[in-house]
Design an enzyme around this catalytic site. Structure first.
Site, PDB file in Angstrom:
ATOM      1  N   ASP A  42      37.336 -19.536  46.297  1.00 26.24           N
ATOM      2  CA  ASP A  42      38.283 -18.486  45.923  1.00 26.24           C
ATOM      3  C   ASP A  42      38.717 -17.716  47.175  1.00 26.24           C
ATOM      4  O   ASP A  42      38.243 -17.986  48.273  1.00 26.24           O
ATOM      5  CB  ASP A  42      37.667 -17.533  44.891  1.00 26.24           C
ATOM      6  CG  ASP A  42      36.463 -16.788  45.459  1.00 26.24           C
ATOM      7  OD1 ASP A  42      35.691 -17.402  46.204  1.00 26.24           O
ATOM      8  OD2 ASP A  42      36.289 -15.591  45.165  1.00 26.24           O
ATOM      9  N   HIS A  76      35.532 -27.976  44.971  1.00 25.14           N
ATOM     10  CA  HIS A  76      36.190 -26.866  44.268  1.00 25.14           C
ATOM     11  C   HIS A  76      36.565 -25.838  45.330  1.00 25.14           C
ATOM     12  O   HIS A  76      35.751 -24.989  45.702  1.00 25.14           O
ATOM     13  CB  HIS A  76      35.252 -26.273  43.215  1.00 25.14           C
ATOM     14  CG  HIS A  76      35.856 -25.122  42.466  1.00 25.14           C
ATOM     15  ND1 HIS A  76      36.805 -25.299  41.490  1.00 25.14           N
ATOM     16  CD2 HIS A  76      35.676 -23.792  42.570  1.00 25.14           C
ATOM     17  CE1 HIS A  76      37.175 -24.125  41.014  1.00 25.14           C
ATOM     18  NE2 HIS A  76      36.500 -23.185  41.646  1.00 25.14           N
ATOM     19  N   ASP A 104      31.647 -34.959  41.765  1.00 24.85           N
ATOM     20  CA  ASP A 104      32.620 -34.823  42.854  1.00 24.85           C
ATOM     21  C   ASP A 104      34.008 -34.668  42.264  1.00 24.85           C
ATOM     22  O   ASP A 104      34.818 -35.584  42.241  1.00 24.85           O
ATOM     23  CB  ASP A 104      32.553 -36.039  43.793  1.00 24.85           C
ATOM     24  CG  ASP A 104      33.410 -35.824  45.039  1.00 24.85           C
ATOM     25  OD1 ASP A 104      33.916 -34.691  45.220  1.00 24.85           O
ATOM     26  OD2 ASP A 104      33.581 -36.776  45.815  1.00 24.85           O
ATOM     27  N   GLU A 162      31.557 -26.571  44.583  1.00 26.19           N
ATOM     28  CA  GLU A 162      32.276 -25.541  45.334  1.00 26.19           C
ATOM     29  C   GLU A 162      31.746 -25.545  46.766  1.00 26.19           C
ATOM     30  O   GLU A 162      30.710 -26.158  47.070  1.00 26.19           O
ATOM     31  CB  GLU A 162      32.076 -24.157  44.691  1.00 26.19           C
ATOM     32  CG  GLU A 162      33.005 -23.098  45.308  1.00 26.19           C
ATOM     33  CD  GLU A 162      33.085 -21.783  44.536  1.00 26.19           C
ATOM     34  OE1 GLU A 162      32.433 -21.666  43.479  1.00 26.19           O
ATOM     35  OE2 GLU A 162      33.811 -20.885  44.994  1.00 26.19           O
TER      36      GLU A 162
END
Ligand SMILES: [Ca+2]
Ligand SMILES: [Ca+2]
Length: 579
Positions: free
Chosen positions: A188, A502, A549, A558
């Site tokens: 993020d 991610h 994956d 992530e």
């Protein structure tokens, strides 16, 4: 990172990923003979893990000619409880000739090719640092630095709002402050002081312990060539942000700088939601204090480039400490209108201990010493973002010559050796020769392996007992392919590596290869994302096989700044310390 919530904006994003074909593939346990895909220094312990079968002999063959260069007997078969698989160890440590090789066992597919040579982890270490560069906020990355991953600037963070949870008399809710730079925390685009704490410290410690290695390691960051080692240039980018998170009025430190909810799966320049600084917390103040005190020490030799920096950092650290002492129970409570990562930590005695250790080293003051050396029951095997006490031990052990009472370093060394001996015993007993226990396979398990390795490295630096280094080598081997999935968990490194982390830029940049140099979180039997990963499923519930994956898998795939930091540390340590 451990997040109690997904880092996806909505579960629909996974469905969107699947629809656009960016999805990964569900991975079955495909490994045969498992080996570190990057290889080994000539003097290192060299182990492969082989599925138990009829044959008890193995060979190492030249990768080009196929000619055998080493033959040996496999160790006894035993079932590893983290994978449920019966395995045997191939030990070819005495093969020291540089070259490219495979491990072979009759009746099984050959291992991947690996190298024995002088610099197996140089590119890895530089790549793991450059991953931070590529995750910088508030900067355009040009092709000279970023190659195909060049991108416009994102998140200038020059107009950040004070959230009502962080409001004070001088800075009421809605006050606009500047808080640019820093690294995006993970997949993020938000910035969290607590997780920056252990990440930034670990990178500073890497430099403090192995300066000769990092002085020569060319990473290619925007500041390369300015006379400061590239690693420290990279760390400075985050320190420049962290220092802005302190309220100059009272010394308190905001917990995070964040959107109200997660951005979509877009590039940084397309993520333009308003940003806030949220709640001052005890943990943030103490992690900030520890990092600033450490930075004042480690960066001091380079202060000519930044006059007064060390004094400023130390003053900021002491101000944050005073705030924490006055607010010892300011735990993070997520406001109702904020949905991003919490890094909530209900126990801050360890944060007090770590900050006190760094401030005691810097000042010699009795107030800090008392909390830095307070007795602790039990053995803590490795640090994590919420359990930072071992970071203080590492600094105290390192700084013996500069302590007011040098015996305080001996106490820290005893704590480190207790941790390392626990890990060493596990490593020796493990069928897979790994210090990880079944219960260590948690969210971010790959970083658990490498943080354990970092503790083992400390023990080796204290005692020069080779087994500590061998056990650390095994942890790096594990993350680079010596695992039941036969995958290197570092993007861009190894012949079979993580492809679909991610990570917003990796998913949104239109480039097939993921942004390189990131350590995936790794197997996590919690599988907390299974409900959000529509159409893809974990192949197994076994701890060491619980990996997907796929860009959807925030719980196993992530990336995060605190996970890459021990990778930077351990890769450097093995290069710098291996006989
Ligand atoms: Ca804690
Ligand atoms: Ca991509």
């Amino acid at each position: 990172m451990y997040s109690s919530r997904p880092r996806l904006p909505t579960a629909l994003a996974c469905a969107a990923l699947l629809a656009t074909g960016l999805a990964g593939t569900s991975n079955a346990a495909a490994a045969g003979i498992e080996v570190n895909q990057l290889g080994f220094l000539p003097a290192a312990q060299k182990l492969a893990v082989v599925p138990a079968g009829a044959n008890g002999r193995f060979k190492v063959v030249d990768a080009n000619s196929g000619k055998p260069v080493f033959e040996g007997t496999l160790g006894p078969a035993a079932t590893w409880d983290a994978s449920g698989e019966s395995v045997r160890i191939a030990d070819f440590s005495s093969l020291r000739t540089a070259g490219n090789y495979r491990v072979t066992v009759a009746g099984q597919p050959d291992s991947p090719v690996f190298a024995i040579g002088a610099d197996p982890y140089r590119a890895l270490d530089a790549g793991a640092i450059r991953a931070y560069t590529l995750n910088r906020a508030s900067i355009a990355l040009d092709a000279r630095v970023a190659g195909q991953y060049a991108r416009p600037p994102g998140h200038p963070d020059d107009k950040v709002l004070v959230h009502e949870s962080a409001a004070s008399a001088k800075r009421p809710a809605g006050t606009v402050i500047k808080s640019p730079k820093g690294w995006y925390d993970a997949g993020d685009y938000n910035k969290y002081i607590v997780n920056s704490g252990i990440s930034t410290y670990t990178l500073l410690a890497a430099y403090e312990h192995f300066p000769a290695w990092f002085d020569k390691l060319a990473v290619n960051v925007p500041e390369s060539g300015n006379g400061v080692p590239d690693l420290l240039n990279e760390v400075q980018w985050n320190l420049d942000w962290m220092i802005t998170m302190q309220d100059p009025e009272d010394g308190g430190v905001y917990h995070k700088l964040t959107n109200k909810s997660f951005d979509g799966m877009v590039m940084p320049d397309r993520a333009t939601a308003p940003r806030y600084v949220v709640q001052k917390t005890t943990a943030a103040a103490l992690d900030f204090a520890a990092v600033m005190a450490t930075a004042s020490r480690v960066l001091a030799p380079f202060d000519a480039k930044a006059p007064g920096r060390s004094q400023r950092y130390l003053a900021a650290a002491e101000n944050a400490w005073r705030w924490a002492v006055a607010h010892p129970d300011a735990l993070y409570r997520q406001p109702a209108d904020i949905q991003t990562g919490t890094y909530g930590d209900e126990k801050v005695d360890d944060e007090f201990s770590w900050a006190a250790a760094e401030l005691y080293i810097a000042t010699g003051k009795d107030e800090y010493r008392a909390r830095a050396v307070a007795a602790v029951p039990g053995v803590q095997t490795s640090p994590g973002w919420a359990d930072v006490r071992p970071l203080g031990w590492i600094s105290l052990a390192q700084q013996r010559a500069h302590l007011k009472k040098p015996e305080d370093a001996d106490n820290a060394r005893r704590q480190i050796l207790a941790a390392a001996d626990t890990l060493l015993a596990r490593w020796q007993a493990s069928p897979a020769r790994l210090s990880m226990e079944k219960s260590d396979f948690v969210w971010g398990s790959n970083a658990v392996a490498l943080n354990q390795a970092m503790m083992l490295v400390q023990a080796y630096r204290i005692t020069k007992k080779t087994d500590y280094l061998n056990a650390a080598q095994s942890a790096l081997d594990y993350t680079l392919g010596r695992n039941p999935l036969g995958i290197s968990y570092v993007t861009g490194f190894g012949n079979r590596s993580t492809q679909h982390p991610h990570h917003r830029p990796s998913e949104a940049d239109g480039i097939a290869a993921p942004v390189p140099g990131w350590l995936a979180g790794g197997p996590n039997p919690g599988q907390q994302d299974a409900k959000d990963c529509h159409g893809v499923t974990y192949a197994s519930k076994q701890p060491a096989l619980s990996y997907l994956d796929h860009g959807c898998s925030y719980a196993s795939n992530e990336i995060a700044i605190n996970w890459n930091a021990p990778l930077v540390y351990v890769a450097a340590a093995l290069q710098a310390l291996e006989r």
